[in-house]
Design a protein around this motif. Structure first.
Motif, PDB file in Angstrom:
ATOM      1  N   PHE A 137      -5.742   4.509  27.807  1.00  0.00           N
ATOM      2  CA  PHE A 137      -5.793   5.712  27.807  1.00  0.00           C
ATOM      3  C   PHE A 137      -6.907   5.911  26.821  1.00  0.00           C
ATOM      4  CE2 PHE A 137      -5.221   9.412  24.880  1.00  0.00           C
ATOM      5  CZ  PHE A 137      -5.119  10.245  25.535  1.00  0.00           C
ATOM      6  N   LYS A 138      -7.221   5.207  25.466  1.00  0.00           N
ATOM      7  CA  LYS A 138      -8.043   4.755  24.524  1.00  0.00           C
ATOM      8  C   LYS A 138      -9.035   4.462  24.869  1.00  0.00           C
ATOM      9  CE  LYS A 138      -6.339   3.662  19.865  1.00  0.00           C
ATOM     10  NZ  LYS A 138      -5.933   2.736  19.064  1.00  0.00           N
ATOM     11  N   TYR A 139      -9.292   3.465  25.506  1.00  0.00           N
ATOM     12  CA  TYR A 139     -10.169   2.789  26.683  1.00  0.00           C
ATOM     13  C   TYR A 139     -11.232   3.808  26.985  1.00  0.00           C
ATOM     14  CZ  TYR A 139     -14.418   0.163  29.289  1.00  0.00           C
ATOM     15  OH  TYR A 139     -14.909  -0.137  29.587  1.00  0.00           O
ATOM     16  N   GLU A 193     -15.129   5.520  28.111  1.00  0.00           N
ATOM     17  CA  GLU A 193     -15.931   5.487  29.172  1.00  0.00           C
ATOM     18  C   GLU A 193     -16.407   7.190  29.280  1.00  0.00           C
ATOM     19  OE1 GLU A 193     -16.836   4.365  32.968  1.00  0.00           O
ATOM     20  OE2 GLU A 193     -16.486   3.136  31.403  1.00  0.00           O
ATOM     21  N   LYS A 194     -15.482   7.911  28.483  1.00  0.00           N
ATOM     22  CA  LYS A 194     -15.790   9.231  28.627  1.00  0.00           C
ATOM     23  C   LYS A 194     -17.296   9.656  27.978  1.00  0.00           C
ATOM     24  CE  LYS A 194     -13.978  13.595  28.336  1.00  0.00           C
ATOM     25  NZ  LYS A 194     -12.950  14.629  28.455  1.00  0.00           N
ATOM     26  N   PRO A 195     -16.898   9.270  26.727  1.00  0.00           N
ATOM     27  CA  PRO A 195     -18.157   9.685  26.332  1.00  0.00           C
ATOM     28  C   PRO A 195     -19.431   9.011  27.357  1.00  0.00           C
ATOM     29  CG  PRO A 195     -16.761   8.774  24.606  1.00  0.00           C
ATOM     30  CD  PRO A 195     -16.170   8.383  26.258  1.00  0.00           C
ATOM     31  N   LYS A 196     -19.729   7.825  27.464  1.00  0.00           N
ATOM     32  CA  LYS A 196     -20.667   6.925  28.228  1.00  0.00           C
ATOM     33  C   LYS A 196     -21.018   7.624  29.171  1.00  0.00           C
ATOM     34  CE  LYS A 196     -20.254   3.629  30.853  1.00  0.00           C
ATOM     35  NZ  LYS A 196     -19.433   2.583  31.354  1.00  0.00           N
ATOM     36  N   VAL A 197     -19.969   8.059  30.152  1.00  0.00           N
ATOM     37  CA  VAL A 197     -20.564   9.066  31.802  1.00  0.00           C
ATOM     38  C   VAL A 197     -21.031  10.338  30.934  1.00  0.00           C
ATOM     39  CG1 VAL A 197     -19.175  10.175  33.523  1.00  0.00           C
ATOM     40  CG2 VAL A 197     -18.749   8.014  32.924  1.00  0.00           C
ATOM     41  N   GLU A 247     -18.284  14.153  39.071  1.00  0.00           N
ATOM     42  CA  GLU A 247     -17.051  13.297  39.360  1.00  0.00           C
ATOM     43  C   GLU A 247     -16.472  12.349  39.187  1.00  0.00           C
ATOM     44  OE1 GLU A 247     -14.863  13.444  42.992  1.00  0.00           O
ATOM     45  OE2 GLU A 247     -17.018  14.594  41.886  1.00  0.00           O
ATOM     46  N   LYS A 248     -17.260  11.561  38.235  1.00  0.00           N
ATOM     47  CA  LYS A 248     -16.759  10.223  37.476  1.00  0.00           C
ATOM     48  C   LYS A 248     -16.041  10.535  36.010  1.00  0.00           C
ATOM     49  CE  LYS A 248     -19.152   6.286  37.946  1.00  0.00           C
ATOM     50  NZ  LYS A 248     -20.305   5.207  36.785  1.00  0.00           N
TER      51      LYS A 248
END
Length: 174
Positions: free
Chosen positions: A17-19, A24-28, A52-53
């Motif tokens: 969840f934290k990752y 991941e979400k900020p990177k995408v 989509e990601k």
């Protein structure tokens, strides 16, 4: 629905969840912004892929958050395992063929049927919960009714039996 899980299982759940939320979400989201700056979004494959990601990440975060809210962390090493309970490794005798079958009861996210780790929500686990050595029980399966006898109950750490432990590499969306 309450979701029982081991301490290790809960830790993996929180780590994923934290990752996803912090890495991941900020990177995408940044990938989406860069792709959007390149022009026409309707024909921009990078923009559509990032969008989509983000949708997949948000769905997974929603699911993980629900599991975290419903989690009941259990340390099965603290139980006596005189009766079948969460974390018990149960040695069964299949009364039809006298063959031994061994299953460990665990949480839904920890289950690996191919390694005989079964969810406490499974029909077989539900049929065994609360029983003790020597008890017999029947379970109705699509292939017919099976009868088992409990030969032994012991404790083995769930994560020592798992073969597929998720890591950060498994948390990403490619």
């Amino acid at each position: 629905m309450i979701e029982p899980m081991s301490i290790e299982g809960y830790d993996v759940l929180i780590a994923e969840f934290k990752y996803l939320l912090e890495v991941e979400k900020p990177k995408v989201a940044q990938e989406k912004l860069i792709a959007a700056a390149l022009g026409d979004r309707s024909e921009n494959a990078d923009y559509q892929a990032a969008k989509e990601k983000l949708r997949f990440i948000d769905k997974r975060l929603f699911y993980l958050n629900k599991m975290i809210q419903n989690a009941k962390v259990i340390d099965p090493s603290l139980h006596s395992h005189e009766r079948v309970s969460f974390g018990s490794t149960v040695h069964l005798i299949n009364c039809d063929n006298d063959k031994e079958e061994i299953y460990t009861l665990c949480g839904v996210l920890e289950s690996e049927i191919e390694n005989f780790l079964i969810s406490v929500h499974s029909p077989l686990a539900k049929a065994m919960l609360g029983l003790k050595v020597g008890d017999e029980f029947k379970i109705k399966l699509p292939s017919g009714v099976k009868e088992y006898e409990i030969e032994a109950i012991e404790y083995k750490n769930i994560y020592s039996l798992k073969k597929n432990i998720r890591t950060k590499d498994d948390f990403t969306f490619h």
